[in-house]
Design a protein around this motif. Sequence first.
Motif, PDB file in Angstrom:
ATOM      1  N   ALA A 207      45.789  -7.211 -18.151  1.00 25.26           N
ATOM      2  CA  ALA A 207      46.172  -5.945 -16.831  1.00 25.26           C
ATOM      3  C   ALA A 207      45.886  -4.992 -17.290  1.00 25.26           C
ATOM      4  N   GLY A 210      42.025  -3.493 -16.774  1.00 20.07           N
ATOM      5  CA  GLY A 210      41.835  -3.890 -15.011  1.00 20.07           C
ATOM      6  C   GLY A 210      41.336  -4.977 -14.902  1.00 20.07           C
ATOM      7  N   ASP A 212      42.571  -8.014 -14.372  1.00 12.00           N
ATOM      8  CA  ASP A 212      43.606  -8.377 -13.420  1.00 12.00           C
ATOM      9  C   ASP A 212      44.662  -8.153 -13.328  1.00 12.00           C
ATOM     10  N   GLY A 213      45.831  -7.271 -11.881  1.00 13.01           N
ATOM     11  CA  GLY A 213      46.694  -7.112 -12.410  1.00 13.01           C
ATOM     12  C   GLY A 213      47.679  -7.543 -12.032  1.00 13.01           C
ATOM     13  N   ASP A 214      47.855  -9.241 -12.103  1.00 14.42           N
ATOM     14  CA  ASP A 214      48.749  -9.453 -12.194  1.00 14.42           C
ATOM     15  C   ASP A 214      48.258 -11.285 -12.732  1.00 14.42           C
TER      16      ASP A 214
END
Length: 288
Positions: A207, A210, A212-214
Amino acid sequence: MTALADAPAIVPGVYDIPEADYHRDPVPGRSLSSSGARKLLPPSCPARFRWEQLNPPGPKKTFEIGSAAHKLVLGAGPDLVLVDKARWDDKETKAEVADIRARGGIPLKRTEWDMVHGMAAALRRHTDARTLLSPDRGDPEQTLLWPDRETGVWRRALLDHLPHNTSRRMVIADYKTTTSANKAAITKAIFNYGYHIQLDWYRDGIASLGIDGDPAMCLVFQEKEPPYLVNIVQLDRESLQLGRELNRRAIDLYAACAATDTWPGYSNKITLIETPPWAATALYEESM
């Protein structure tokens, strides 16, 4: 992915470097890994962490078997070398084994060689595990480097498998070898070895960079004896939140210790030990 040698300076990002370089710590001034974070926390302590940081332990057979299985399952890692001799305790064989390890390889006995190849074959027959760790879906053994937002401490992680970016939610799978992959044994292993701490560490790195945020996180467990059964599990939100809180504690502790180069042991006071319930129960049962 960036090869570390090609980077003009250490910057946050994903790097493709040998596992040995990762464990030697590629960050000038040192960085903190998930295994290091867990070593800072009880039942260990900062003094134990610091000693092992300055005096890295030698190869352990258990870890070598795990690394060998990773090599065959993920397609990346040290060379595997069959030392097909009945005994390893003679002078010539000891020298051969030492030379293999000095070159960064993993020496294996015939039974070990057959075992890790059997494990890899069994995993490839497991549809979900094969898909999660497929080289077509992502890249094996990728290093993440990023600074902690609150303390500035550099953090690092070595992912077994980093999926390619797609329109779907990213699923991160971490591969574990074990003696038993049943649910009860897995649950015990997760909290004994701090795998909930490890998964949150990876999740935060992905995360923070940047990527993948979740991301979804899962563990692929595989037994080391035939038929080399596989069990894939996910942790609930409470487990991951506990891992996040423990990671925060470890990072803050590391920052404080590093700032003063003070690495305390278990306690600087005399500790009172209370009788645990199981000890009293055992005494009661013996007196009956």
